[in-house]
Design an enzyme around this catalytic site. Structure first.
Site, PDB file in Angstrom:
ATOM      1  N   GLY B  28     -57.096  -6.190  11.923  1.00  0.00           N
ATOM      2  CA  GLY B  28     -56.768  -5.348  13.084  1.00  0.00           C
ATOM      3  C   GLY B  28     -57.331  -5.673  14.363  1.00  0.00           C
ATOM      4  O   GLY B  28     -57.298  -5.286  15.394  1.00  0.00           O
ATOM      5  N   CYS B 237     -28.025  11.328   8.626  1.00  0.00           N
ATOM      6  CA  CYS B 237     -27.274  10.363   9.197  1.00  0.00           C
ATOM      7  C   CYS B 237     -25.566  10.533   9.129  1.00  0.00           C
ATOM      8  O   CYS B 237     -25.344  10.951   7.982  1.00  0.00           O
ATOM      9  CB  CYS B 237     -27.587   8.995   8.264  1.00  0.00           C
ATOM     10  SG  CYS B 237     -26.481   7.627   8.844  1.00  0.00           S
ATOM     11  N   CYS B 240     -24.201   7.672   6.481  1.00  0.00           N
ATOM     12  CA  CYS B 240     -24.535   7.537   4.973  1.00  0.00           C
ATOM     13  C   CYS B 240     -25.161   8.990   4.634  1.00  0.00           C
ATOM     14  O   CYS B 240     -25.214   9.071   3.200  1.00  0.00           O
ATOM     15  CB  CYS B 240     -25.631   6.400   4.772  1.00  0.00           C
ATOM     16  SG  CYS B 240     -27.257   6.715   5.384  1.00  0.00           S
ATOM     17  N   CYS B 262     -28.523   6.153  11.087  1.00  0.00           N
ATOM     18  CA  CYS B 262     -29.753   5.359  10.630  1.00  0.00           C
ATOM     19  C   CYS B 262     -29.752   4.232  11.759  1.00  0.00           C
ATOM     20  O   CYS B 262     -28.829   3.607  12.028  1.00  0.00           O
ATOM     21  CB  CYS B 262     -29.474   4.869   9.367  1.00  0.00           C
ATOM     22  SG  CYS B 262     -29.526   5.948   7.909  1.00  0.00           S
ATOM     23  N   CYS B 268     -28.647   1.684   5.740  1.00  0.00           N
ATOM     24  CA  CYS B 268     -27.356   2.620   5.915  1.00  0.00           C
ATOM     25  C   CYS B 268     -26.145   2.031   5.346  1.00  0.00           C
ATOM     26  O   CYS B 268     -25.550   2.789   4.556  1.00  0.00           O
ATOM     27  CB  CYS B 268     -27.088   2.795   7.567  1.00  0.00           C
ATOM     28  SG  CYS B 268     -25.978   4.169   7.795  1.00  0.00           S
TER      29      CYS B 268
END
Lengths: 195, 277
Positions: B28, B237, B240, B262, B268
């Site tokens: 980090g 979606c 899909c 998506c 997708c």
């Protein structure tokens, strides 16, 4: 006669780096280095692979045993600078761990720039990833649960010295251990669990 | 005209590699690096491209996504760039890739230990909008003094009733460094926590890189009475039918008709192929 370095400098150092990166990202887990270049004593081929991959004219390297042949080889192939004192080293090569300087002799960065710290390459007798005698258990970032490994040939108080440095996080030093073809990394964040 | 493998010279790659190792060792923390001029402008993923160039080898299979899609301008060009300067194989399938460079999304398909995710980062400093001075933000990180960010999130609650930050949602890595996850939607933040894959972040203009190692604790900042929450949709979606993925709202005609699909195009299309089979 001088020994050769990496046969294929671009791809040998790329492959070596990817193993070093995975070693640092998955501490206490030994990995085989893909290429072992020739190395003059007392430098081990695995340590040479790390230095050829990471060191150049912009890094200061401290050698515990600065043999002429090793210095000539590293200067020629890596063009690196040598550091006279451990505290000035970006990288330090420890070829005889039993008589190595204390860990707090090396740079551990400053609070604003903890990355300005030493990376040590320590040539040890053996790395054994099994719950054998003398094995330690480690945890920390990069380790899913815990990792158990024995690192042979370190000074008796090595782990106490390292534990003392842990109080200074995020300051610290990062360690690469090499034995034969194996490399194992212990970044400063890896904790040794008391058994 | 031929380039060195993966465009960058070997000295630059070594500099990047040393910085990446320190980044992984200090999860980090933003490591400064000597960002190079690339053949595309800052803001187009030069940080991610330099990190990818330092990693890439002939055996890699590279996937590049922009907002989840493999077929948008940024993704297509970066993929073509590396195909040209490194000759590496490329793919659009998350599962086939060894290296995935991403702008602003994490793939829906779970990543594996043998994959590396490289993020393009515009602003690596999560405190920058609150404190413009680099010397000050460095001190705040040194002292782990992140009160400013907590006040910012609190002000969101005071003003809107909830934390209104929806992307680039700040995280605490390994309990120590406040870190920008890059402008991914907060929907993706849970995927950062204890990920099996190594995650590397490159900011070219700001000349910083940082890392989240695998299996590392990544907490999204929150309060006990305002816990962290991800986006949810009333829709599925429309292509899909997925109810679990991050959805884009797309305007499909000039009468304002919209559909939700998506954002991850590979996820997708994979689901649609599966449904047909």
């Amino acid at each position: 006669m001088m020994l050769a370095a990496f046969a294929d400098p671009v791809f040998d150092s790329q492959r070596s780096f990817r193993e070093l990166l995975q070693a640092m990202a998955r501490p206490a887990m030994p990995r085989p280095l893909p290429v072992l270049p020739p190395a003059p004593a007392p430098v081990a081929p695995a340590a040479m692979a790390i230095m050829l991959t990471l060191c150049d004219a912009t890094t200061a390297v401290w050698l515990q045993q600065p043999e002429d042949e090793a210095i000539r080889h590293l200067r020629f192939h890596a063009g690196l600078k040598l550091a006279d004192r451990p505290q000035d080293a970006d990288f330090a090569l420890v070829t005889d761990p039993a008589s190595m300087p204390p860990l707090d002799a090396f740079a551990r960065g400053d609070m604003r720039y903890p990355d300005r710290s030493a990376s040590l390459i320590i040539q040890v007798a053996a790395i054994n990833p099994a719950p054998v005698d003398g094995a330690h258990e480690f945890a920390g970032p990069g380790i899913r649960e815990t990792e158990t490994v024995a690192i042979d040939g370190l000074p008796a108080d090595f782990w106490q010295q390292r534990a003392a440095l842990a109080a200074l996080l995020p300051l610290g030093i990062d360690l690469f251990f090499v034995a034969g073809q194996q490399v194992l990394a212990l970044p400063r964040t890896t904790r040794l669990l008391e058994g | 005209m031929t380039y060195n493998f993966a465009f960058l010279d070997e000295d630059t790659k070594r500099m990047l590699r040393r910085a990446l190792l320190k980044a992984v060792a200090i999860p980090g923390y933003q490591v400064p690096f000597g960002s190079r001029e690339m053949p595309l402008p800052y803001g187009w993923g030069t940080g991610g491209i330099q990190v990818t160039a330092a990693l890439l080898g002939p055996d890699d299979v590279l996937k590049v996504i922009d907002q989840g899609a493999d077929d948008t301008t940024n993704a297509v060009n970066i993929r073509r760039f590396f195909h040209r300067v490194a000759g590496v194989a490329t793919t659009e399938h998350t599962a086939e890739a060894t290296l995935i460079q991403t702008r602003h999304r994490i793939p829906e398909t779970s990543l594996r230990e043998d994959q590396i995710l490289v993020f393009q980062v515009p602003e690596p400093e999560p405190l920058r909008t609150l404190e413009p001075r680099e010397a000050e933000t460095r001190t705040l990180h040194a002292l782990a003094d992140y009160g400013l960010m907590h006040v910012k999130l609190y002000e969101d609650i005071a003003q809107y009733g909830h934390i209104a930050t929806s992307y680039d949602y700040p995280v605490l890595v390994d309990g120590r460094f406040l870190t920008s996850p890059s402008p991914i939607p907060k929907f993706d933040n849970p995927k950062l926590d204890r990920s099996p894959a190594l995650m590397l972040f490159g900011a070219g203009r700001e000349k910083r890189l940082y890392a989240i190692p695998p299996y590392t604790r990544v907490e999204s900042l929150a309060f006990d009475d305002h816990p962290f929450e991800i986006q949810r949709w009333e829709h599925r979606c429309e292509l899909c039918g997925s109810g679990e993925s991050y959805l884009d709202e797309v305007v499909v005609d000039d009468r304002g008709t919209r559909m939700f699909v998506c954002s991850d195009t590979d996820f997708c299309s994979g689901r649609r192929t599966e449904a047909q089979a």
